[in-house]
Design an enzyme around this catalytic site. Sequence first.
Site, PDB file in Angstrom:
ATOM      1  N   SER A 138    -149.823-100.935 -34.607  1.00 42.04           N
ATOM      2  CA  SER A 138    -148.280-100.862 -35.168  1.00 42.04           C
ATOM      3  C   SER A 138    -148.293-101.152 -36.659  1.00 42.04           C
ATOM      4  O   SER A 138    -149.060-101.861 -36.882  1.00 42.04           O
ATOM      5  CB  SER A 138    -147.647-101.979 -34.388  1.00 42.04           C
ATOM      6  OG  SER A 138    -146.196-101.988 -34.941  1.00 42.04           O
ATOM      7  N   TYR A 151    -145.232-110.713 -31.485  1.00 42.97           N
ATOM      8  CA  TYR A 151    -145.991-109.592 -31.539  1.00 42.97           C
ATOM      9  C   TYR A 151    -146.172-108.967 -33.042  1.00 42.97           C
ATOM     10  O   TYR A 151    -147.660-108.652 -32.887  1.00 42.97           O
ATOM     11  CB  TYR A 151    -144.607-108.246 -31.435  1.00 42.97           C
ATOM     12  CG  TYR A 151    -145.153-106.883 -31.290  1.00 42.97           C
ATOM     13  CD1 TYR A 151    -145.400-106.446 -30.317  1.00 42.97           C
ATOM     14  CD2 TYR A 151    -145.038-106.208 -32.215  1.00 42.97           C
ATOM     15  CE1 TYR A 151    -145.842-104.939 -30.020  1.00 42.97           C
ATOM     16  CE2 TYR A 151    -145.200-104.653 -32.191  1.00 42.97           C
ATOM     17  CZ  TYR A 151    -145.746-104.318 -31.098  1.00 42.97           C
ATOM     18  OH  TYR A 151    -146.356-102.917 -31.060  1.00 42.97           O
TER      19      TYR A 151
END
Length: 338
Positions: A138, A151
């Site tokens: 990501s 995250y």
Amino acid sequence: MAQTVVITGASAGIGRATARLYGGRRADVVLVARGRAGLDAAAKEIESLGGRALVHEADVADPDQVEAAAAAAEEHFGPVDVWINCAFSSVFAPFEEISPEEYRRATEVTYLGFVNGTRSALKRMLPRDRGTIVQVGSALGERSVPLQSVYCGAKHAINGFTSSLRTELLHRGSGVHVTVAQMPAVNTPQFSWVTSRLSRHPQPVPPIYQPEVAARGVVHAADHPRRKQYYIGATTVATIWANRFFPALLDRYLARTGYDSQQTDQRPPTGDSNLFEPVDAATGTDHGAHGIFDDASHGSSLEAVLARHPAAVASAVASAVGVGVAATARAALSRRGR
């Protein structure tokens, strides 16, 4: 001969969309996740497209369960050619509102799940000296945002772990490859089932891309794993480069905008979260690949297309540079002639 592909997090989102692409290639796809309804639906999609599917329920935070999935894959279909780590869980909340148990659980799934998958894949690939591992990363693994500390921390860890592993594989001259596909904001079901303590419904920061855009990037990375990483979506590239050149400015910008941009005007989700149990455990509902943001999501990405065709990009850039140089030279000559 059909490829054997293992995908973790295959019941929904990017993993689900990637599984469909491999089904269209008539691959043998091993679907790994906790949610049985999503896994069974994904298997039907693959088989309808001409591929073969094996469903394996497993919690990637447990290395023994991941190892059992890998063993089942090779027993059923033969040697694994591609292993895609995609499973994750998370919590949307300020750091101080996340309990130690929640932080541990999200980290074990989102980071150690990738470590466990990579370990089981390498156990089989290294003796054969072939195979490819794709880590679905990501942009938040390079540039952190507020409200997603667990995250972001896990995605940063994946980048560090993978870079270290890559150097070890290079040292031994291994034929096994590992690469990272760095993702933008994607319209997946996670925003409706993630653990959240926000006052409004979580959302990906626009621009948002459909899971199929991400899946095409994952499959391309698996087909061409020699690159260290791939950036999917122009916003991923912009975010990473902005962080490299203007990190302090980006900190202040995200501190000002990062709370509102990650929330809609809707009420927060009322259903169960998937942090400790799959959301379809009680209802048996398949949530598919897409989230609730279809109307605001892009089905294509110019940057992702360019990444899949680097030769064409290089040619276009060279032509543009040539035109620019020629124009500059003509202008200079014109000025000299006056």
